[in-house]
Scaffold this motif. Structure first.
Motif, PDB file in Angstrom:
ATOM      1  N   LEU A 219       8.220 -32.964  38.023  1.00  0.00           N
ATOM      2  CA  LEU A 219       7.980 -31.528  38.084  1.00  0.00           C
ATOM      3  C   LEU A 219       9.163 -30.684  37.639  1.00  0.00           C
ATOM      4  CD1 LEU A 219       6.085 -31.339  41.503  1.00  0.00           C
ATOM      5  CD2 LEU A 219       5.161 -31.689  39.196  1.00  0.00           C
ATOM      6  N   GLY A 220      10.381 -31.189  37.771  1.00  0.00           N
ATOM      7  CA  GLY A 220      11.565 -30.426  37.373  1.00  0.00           C
ATOM      8  C   GLY A 220      12.238 -29.765  38.556  1.00  0.00           C
ATOM      9  N   LEU A 221      13.566 -29.751  38.536  1.00  0.00           N
ATOM     10  CA  LEU A 221      14.348 -29.133  39.605  1.00  0.00           C
ATOM     11  C   LEU A 221      14.375 -27.621  39.454  1.00  0.00           C
ATOM     12  CD1 LEU A 221      17.422 -31.509  39.874  1.00  0.00           C
ATOM     13  CD2 LEU A 221      15.674 -31.135  41.619  1.00  0.00           C
ATOM     14  N   THR A 222      14.409 -26.921  40.582  1.00  0.00           N
ATOM     15  CA  THR A 222      14.626 -25.481  40.597  1.00  0.00           C
ATOM     16  C   THR A 222      15.739 -25.177  41.593  1.00  0.00           C
ATOM     17  OG1 THR A 222      12.958 -25.133  42.324  1.00  0.00           O
ATOM     18  CG2 THR A 222      12.217 -24.979  40.018  1.00  0.00           C
ATOM     19  N   ILE A 223      16.372 -24.014  41.446  1.00  0.00           N
ATOM     20  CA  ILE A 223      17.397 -23.586  42.397  1.00  0.00           C
ATOM     21  C   ILE A 223      17.161 -22.137  42.784  1.00  0.00           C
ATOM     22  CG2 ILE A 223      19.210 -25.212  41.772  1.00  0.00           C
ATOM     23  CD1 ILE A 223      20.407 -23.106  39.958  1.00  0.00           C
ATOM     24  N   PRO A 224      17.546 -21.798  44.034  1.00  0.00           N
ATOM     25  CA  PRO A 224      18.173 -22.670  45.025  1.00  0.00           C
ATOM     26  C   PRO A 224      17.163 -23.531  45.775  1.00  0.00           C
ATOM     27  CG  PRO A 224      17.890 -20.493  45.956  1.00  0.00           C
ATOM     28  CD  PRO A 224      17.418 -20.402  44.525  1.00  0.00           C
ATOM     29  N   ILE A 225      17.656 -24.652  46.328  1.00  0.00           N
ATOM     30  CA  ILE A 225      16.930 -25.360  47.366  1.00  0.00           C
ATOM     31  C   ILE A 225      17.243 -24.621  48.665  1.00  0.00           C
ATOM     32  CG2 ILE A 225      16.726 -27.501  48.672  1.00  0.00           C
ATOM     33  CD1 ILE A 225      15.567 -27.764  45.914  1.00  0.00           C
TER      34      ILE A 225
ATOM     35  N   ARG B  36      15.532 -20.963  37.896  1.00  0.00           N
ATOM     36  CA  ARG B  36      15.927 -20.240  39.103  1.00  0.00           C
ATOM     37  C   ARG B  36      14.738 -19.496  39.700  1.00  0.00           C
ATOM     38  NH1 ARG B  36      21.462 -18.917  40.130  1.00  0.00           N
ATOM     39  NH2 ARG B  36      22.840 -20.178  38.834  1.00  0.00           N
ATOM     40  N   VAL B  37      14.746 -19.367  40.993  1.00  0.00           N
ATOM     41  CA  VAL B  37      13.703 -18.586  41.660  1.00  0.00           C
ATOM     42  C   VAL B  37      13.848 -17.134  41.201  1.00  0.00           C
ATOM     43  CG1 VAL B  37      12.744 -17.867  43.867  1.00  0.00           C
ATOM     44  CG2 VAL B  37      13.821 -20.128  43.646  1.00  0.00           C
ATOM     45  N   PRO B  38      12.807 -16.538  40.610  1.00  0.00           N
ATOM     46  CA  PRO B  38      12.946 -15.181  40.068  1.00  0.00           C
ATOM     47  C   PRO B  38      12.974 -14.118  41.171  1.00  0.00           C
ATOM     48  CG  PRO B  38      10.691 -15.961  39.801  1.00  0.00           C
ATOM     49  CD  PRO B  38      11.475 -17.125  40.348  1.00  0.00           C
ATOM     50  N   PHE B  39      13.756 -13.067  40.930  1.00  0.00           N
ATOM     51  CA  PHE B  39      13.803 -11.943  41.859  1.00  0.00           C
ATOM     52  C   PHE B  39      14.198 -10.687  41.098  1.00  0.00           C
ATOM     53  CE2 PHE B  39      18.163 -13.573  41.866  1.00  0.00           C
ATOM     54  CZ  PHE B  39      18.927 -12.410  41.758  1.00  0.00           C
ATOM     55  N   THR B  40      13.992  -9.549  41.730  1.00  0.00           N
ATOM     56  CA  THR B  40      14.420  -8.255  41.191  1.00  0.00           C
ATOM     57  C   THR B  40      15.498  -7.690  42.100  1.00  0.00           C
ATOM     58  OG1 THR B  40      12.232  -7.809  40.265  1.00  0.00           O
ATOM     59  CG2 THR B  40      13.698  -5.925  40.550  1.00  0.00           C
TER      60      THR B  40
END
Length: 276
Positions: A162-168, A100-104
């Protein structure tokens, strides 16, 4: 809106013209419904040939499946997507394993136990992105995601999956009244952490690797289909909920997709970007 890239602070309006016609709605969850049996290694030439034939048959089966899905969206999956579709299917390990795209989380606004919106901080990061101009929003995200699939599936300078990440995510643009979506849609893919320092370069010249700056995002979750009307509705809904909407209202917004676009209960978010 800045030119020259699909940054979080506005995106690109460079031409993202399509080639080979429109493409199909290749969804993430449907890809998981297929399991791949890899041919075993053998020194026997006939067994190797049999394994290659089985792989080609499986590629054809997956391609034909996605071509059938695409017809429901009035778009087309080109034949050269057979290998990327098979690679993504083979390597995809499920929703919970996707990075997942990291966030705070900064704060969360609630009312009667329901989350109205969240305020988050997203750090500086590299994204692969492409801007396209199809007739409809759905057709644009189809074309953009198909091109990104090729990049994810070895059509990059590393030669690796490369591998999937979310979100698109898709960067959408509106008129000043926030009532009409522009045909220019930017589809973006977050590079996994292991590739952030040295992003593999795409073979497709339409795909740009951009380092997006750290950004404060106001985000609201919603379910269901994403199209021109639903996105406009969600933009106006979040604007009404924010105490100071002028701090982030402009003409560029982000739609973040977490689940299968064809699912009846699709999970999405609308993102507003705080002005610098």
């Amino acid at each position: 809106m800045d030119h020259g890239g699909c940054r979080l602070n506005g995106g690109s309006e460079s031409d993202g013209s399509s080639s080979g016609g429109r493409v199909g709605m290749i969804t993430l969850e449907d890809l998981e419904s297929f399991s791949e049996e890899q041919p075993s290694d053998s020194d026997n030439g006939s067994l190797e040939e049999e394994g290659e034939a089985m792989e080609e048959d499986e590629q054809d089966r997956l391609l034909h499946y996605w071509q059938d899905v695409a017809r429901g969206h009035q778009v087309e999956v080109p034949n050269d997507m057979a290998v990327p579709i098979q690679q993504l299917t083979t390597n995809n390990e499920g929703t919970h394993s996707r990075e997942r795209v990291p966030f705070t989380l900064i704060t969360r606004k609630e009312k009667c136990g329901d989350v109205l919106y969240e305020k988050r901080h997203y750090g500086k990061a590299n994204w692969a992105c492409i801007t396209v101009h199809e007739d409809t929003y759905e057709q644009s995200i189809c074309l953009g995601f198909m091109k990104l699939m090729r990049y994810i599936c070895q059509q990059n300078s590393s030669g690796n999956y490369l591998g999937l990440t979310i979100p698109i995510i898709t960067v959408v643009r509106t008129d000043d009244a926030h009532s009409i979506l522009s045909r220019a849609v930017t589809v973006a893919y977050y590079l996994p952490a292991e590739h952030q320092a040295q992003p593999p370069q795409p073979y497709d010249a339409d795909i740009i690797i951009e380092e997006w700056p750290a950004t404060i995002v106001y985000t609201r979750a919603f379910t269901g289909a994403t199209n021109e009307q639903s996105i406009i509705n969600e933009i106006n809904t979040l604007a009404e909920m924010l105490e100071l909407p002028t701090i982030c209202l402009n003409c560029s917004f982000i739609v973040a997709g977490y689940t299968n676009p064809a699912a009846a209960n699709r999970q999405n978010e609308i993102w507003f970007l705080e002005r610098p």
